[in-house]
Design a protein around this motif. Structure first.
Motif, mmCIF file in Angstrom:
data_model
loop_
_atom_site.group_PDB
_atom_site.id
_atom_site.type_symbol
_atom_site.label_atom_id
_atom_site.label_comp_id
_atom_site.label_asym_id
_atom_site.label_seq_id
_atom_site.Cartn_x
_atom_site.Cartn_y
_atom_site.Cartn_z
ATOM 1 N N GLN A 132 0.847 -1.172 0.000
ATOM 2 C CA GLN A 132 0.000 0.000 0.000
ATOM 3 C C GLN A 132 0.888 1.230 0.000
ATOM 4 O O GLN A 132 2.090 1.154 0.215
ATOM 5 C CB GLN A 132 -0.909 0.036 1.239
ATOM 6 C CG GLN A 132 -1.861 -1.147 1.332
ATOM 7 C CD GLN A 132 -2.681 -1.102 2.598
ATOM 8 O OE1 GLN A 132 -2.539 -0.199 3.405
ATOM 9 N NE2 GLN A 132 -3.553 -2.071 2.762
ATOM 10 N N GLY A 133 0.291 2.395 -0.178
ATOM 11 C CA GLY A 133 1.026 3.642 -0.026
ATOM 12 C C GLY A 133 1.408 4.262 -1.345
ATOM 13 O O GLY A 133 1.182 3.724 -2.423
ATOM 14 N N SER A 134 2.025 5.463 -1.241
ATOM 15 C CA SER A 134 2.452 6.204 -2.420
ATOM 16 C C SER A 134 3.764 5.643 -2.941
ATOM 17 O O SER A 134 4.296 4.671 -2.412
ATOM 18 C CB SER A 134 2.604 7.692 -2.060
ATOM 19 O OG SER A 134 3.557 7.855 -1.027
ATOM 20 N N LEU A 135 4.303 6.300 -3.971
ATOM 21 C CA LEU A 135 5.524 5.832 -4.611
ATOM 22 C C LEU A 135 6.696 6.698 -4.159
ATOM 23 O O LEU A 135 6.819 7.842 -4.613
ATOM 24 C CB LEU A 135 5.357 5.880 -6.128
ATOM 25 C CG LEU A 135 4.158 5.089 -6.678
ATOM 26 C CD1 LEU A 135 4.083 5.272 -8.184
ATOM 27 C CD2 LEU A 135 4.245 3.627 -6.290
ATOM 28 N N PRO A 136 7.566 6.203 -3.249
ATOM 29 C CA PRO A 136 8.683 7.002 -2.759
ATOM 30 C C PRO A 136 9.695 7.250 -3.870
ATOM 31 O O PRO A 136 9.919 6.411 -4.740
ATOM 32 C CB PRO A 136 9.298 6.140 -1.649
ATOM 33 C CG PRO A 136 8.304 5.069 -1.366
ATOM 34 C CD PRO A 136 7.508 4.893 -2.626
ATOM 35 N N ASP A 180 6.817 -0.981 -17.382
ATOM 36 C CA ASP A 180 6.061 -2.161 -17.794
ATOM 37 C C ASP A 180 5.796 -3.101 -16.631
ATOM 38 O O ASP A 180 5.328 -4.224 -16.825
ATOM 39 C CB ASP A 180 6.806 -2.888 -18.913
ATOM 40 C CG ASP A 180 8.238 -3.252 -18.498
ATOM 41 O OD1 ASP A 180 8.602 -3.021 -17.309
ATOM 42 O OD2 ASP A 180 9.002 -3.744 -19.351
ATOM 43 N N GLY A 181 6.125 -2.661 -15.399
ATOM 44 C CA GLY A 181 5.892 -3.480 -14.213
ATOM 45 C C GLY A 181 7.037 -4.403 -13.858
ATOM 46 O O GLY A 181 7.035 -5.013 -12.779
ATOM 47 N N TYR A 182 8.043 -4.531 -14.751
ATOM 48 C CA TYR A 182 9.185 -5.430 -14.492
ATOM 49 C C TYR A 182 10.319 -4.665 -13.775
ATOM 50 O O TYR A 182 11.409 -4.510 -14.302
ATOM 51 C CB TYR A 182 9.693 -6.019 -15.812
ATOM 52 C CG TYR A 182 8.827 -7.108 -16.377
ATOM 53 C CD1 TYR A 182 9.069 -8.445 -16.086
ATOM 54 C CD2 TYR A 182 7.750 -6.794 -17.200
ATOM 55 C CE1 TYR A 182 8.258 -9.439 -16.603
ATOM 56 C CE2 TYR A 182 6.938 -7.781 -17.719
ATOM 57 C CZ TYR A 182 7.194 -9.116 -17.410
ATOM 58 O OH TYR A 182 6.377 -10.106 -17.933
ATOM 59 N N ARG A 218 5.692 -7.150 -11.380
ATOM 60 C CA ARG A 218 4.686 -6.951 -10.342
ATOM 61 C C ARG A 218 3.539 -6.178 -10.951
ATOM 62 O O ARG A 218 3.718 -5.088 -11.487
ATOM 63 C CB ARG A 218 5.273 -6.195 -9.142
ATOM 64 C CG ARG A 218 5.643 -7.157 -8.037
ATOM 65 C CD ARG A 218 6.018 -6.558 -6.739
ATOM 66 N NE ARG A 218 5.389 -5.320 -6.383
ATOM 67 C CZ ARG A 218 5.871 -4.525 -5.406
ATOM 68 N NH1 ARG A 218 6.989 -4.858 -4.777
ATOM 69 N NH2 ARG A 218 5.249 -3.416 -5.093
ATOM 70 N N GLU A 219 2.366 -6.797 -10.906
ATOM 71 C CA GLU A 219 1.214 -6.206 -11.559
ATOM 72 C C GLU A 219 0.802 -4.881 -10.927
ATOM 73 O O GLU A 219 0.300 -3.986 -11.613
ATOM 74 C CB GLU A 219 0.052 -7.196 -11.531
ATOM 75 C CG GLU A 219 0.314 -8.458 -12.348
ATOM 76 C CD GLU A 219 -0.854 -9.432 -12.305
ATOM 77 O OE1 GLU A 219 -1.841 -9.106 -11.603
ATOM 78 O OE2 GLU A 219 -0.790 -10.481 -12.964
ATOM 79 N N ASP A 220 1.015 -4.751 -9.601
ATOM 80 C CA ASP A 220 0.632 -3.497 -8.953
ATOM 81 C C ASP A 220 1.499 -2.348 -9.445
ATOM 82 O O ASP A 220 1.048 -1.203 -9.531
ATOM 83 C CB ASP A 220 0.706 -3.619 -7.432
ATOM 84 C CG ASP A 220 2.106 -3.924 -6.941
ATOM 85 O OD1 ASP A 220 2.824 -4.676 -7.623
ATOM 86 O OD2 ASP A 220 2.492 -3.409 -5.874
ATOM 87 N N LEU A 221 2.754 -2.656 -9.825
ATOM 88 C CA LEU A 221 3.624 -1.609 -10.367
ATOM 89 C C LEU A 221 3.124 -1.167 -11.741
ATOM 90 O O LEU A 221 3.035 0.029 -12.034
ATOM 91 C CB LEU A 221 5.068 -2.118 -10.459
ATOM 92 C CG LEU A 221 5.765 -2.456 -9.124
ATOM 93 C CD1 LEU A 221 7.180 -2.953 -9.394
ATOM 94 C CD2 LEU A 221 5.782 -1.262 -8.193
ATOM 95 N N ALA A 222 2.788 -2.148 -12.571
ATOM 96 C CA ALA A 222 2.273 -1.821 -13.911
ATOM 97 C C ALA A 222 0.969 -1.037 -13.812
ATOM 98 O O ALA A 222 0.731 -0.076 -14.566
ATOM 99 C CB ALA A 222 2.065 -3.100 -14.718
ATOM 100 N N ALA A 223 0.130 -1.427 -12.823
ATOM 101 C CA ALA A 223 -1.157 -0.747 -12.662
ATOM 102 C C ALA A 223 -0.981 0.693 -12.215
ATOM 103 O O ALA A 223 -1.848 1.541 -12.457
ATOM 104 C CB ALA A 223 -2.016 -1.510 -11.653
ATOM 105 N N ASN A 224 0.145 0.983 -11.548
ATOM 106 C CA ASN A 224 0.418 2.342 -11.076
ATOM 107 C C ASN A 224 1.321 3.113 -12.022
ATOM 108 O O ASN A 224 1.853 4.163 -11.655
ATOM 109 C CB ASN A 224 1.049 2.298 -9.685
ATOM 110 C CG ASN A 224 0.039 2.015 -8.598
ATOM 111 O OD1 ASN A 224 -0.668 2.908 -8.142
ATOM 112 N ND2 ASN A 224 -0.038 0.762 -8.177
#
Length: 222
Positions: A13-17, A79-81, A69-75
């Motif tokens: 959870q949380g924002s992107l540092p 490309d999430g990798y 990581r799909e949550d990275l791609a979603a944010n």
């Protein structure tokens, strides 16, 4: 180090540092002997960043942040990798150790966020408490040493006071002896003076007797 086969990532959870160098990323979960996080350079969105894992100040692994990581791609993180997973080869519970993830070839390290931030903060707190306990124990030991020093110092002062008292008694006895000697000397001087005075008196009488005797002889013959 390659991720553990079939491993499941904890919820995040949380924002992107953001790293000071423009790198986005963080350590966001610690689970037993496993560490999870991600790192991404927006200026090079498809690059897989090399990272280094440090446990208690020792480098234990070097790897790329290149897992999906799909949550990275979603944010919108490329490309999430850009995720990484580290499993300690010694099987140590990483929550009880100091953990640092550095960007290879760059100054600085990734921050901790979410569950990982809580875990590392708790570890830092307990480490600080252990240091404080050690400091308190050291102070108690110093207090005990100081107490023993004061005890020995008081014993030394008592001994010194006893020695001074004995010394004063010795000096008093010496003063008494000196006074007695002076008194004896004074009496002896009086005795000598009396003898001298008596001798002079006797001599004077002898001269007077001799003079009277000579006078009568002179009268008798002349």
């Amino acid at each position: 180090m390659a991720p553990a086969p079939g491993s499941s990532l904890p919820a995040r959870q949380g924002s992107l540092p953001a790293h000071a160098g423009g790198i986005l990323g963080c350590i966001d979960a610690i689970d037993g002997d496993r560490l999870f996080g991600w790192a991404w350079d927006p200026s090079r969105p498809s690059a897989r960043l090399p990272i280094e894992i440090y446990v208690d100040g020792d480098r234990t692994a070097r790897m790329e942040a290149g897992q999906l990581r799909e949550d990275l791609a979603a944010n919108g993180i490329g490309d999430g990798y850009h995720a990484f997973e580290y499993q300690d080869p010694q099987g140590r519970a990483l929550a009880s150790h100091s953990i640092e993830v550095r960007l290879a070839g760059q100054a600085g390290s990734l921050p901790a966020a979410g569950q990982a931030a809580s875990v590392l903060a708790t570890h830092a707190l307990f480490t600080r408490l252990a240091q404080l306990e050690s400091a308190v124990a050291g102070l108690q030991d110093e207090q005990q040493k100081t107490g023993r020093f004061y005890h020995f110092a008081l014993k030394g002062l008592e001994t010194l006071q006893r020695d001074v008292t004995l010394h004063d008694k010795v000096l008093y006895r010496q003063d008494e002896r000196t006074e007695a000697i002076l008194q004896q000397t004074s009496r002896f001087g009086d005795f000598v003076r009396k003898i001298v005075w008596n001798r002079r008196f006797i001599v004077t009488l002898s001269f007077l007797g001799l003079f009277a005797h000579l006078f009568w002889i002179f009268i008798f013959f002349f």
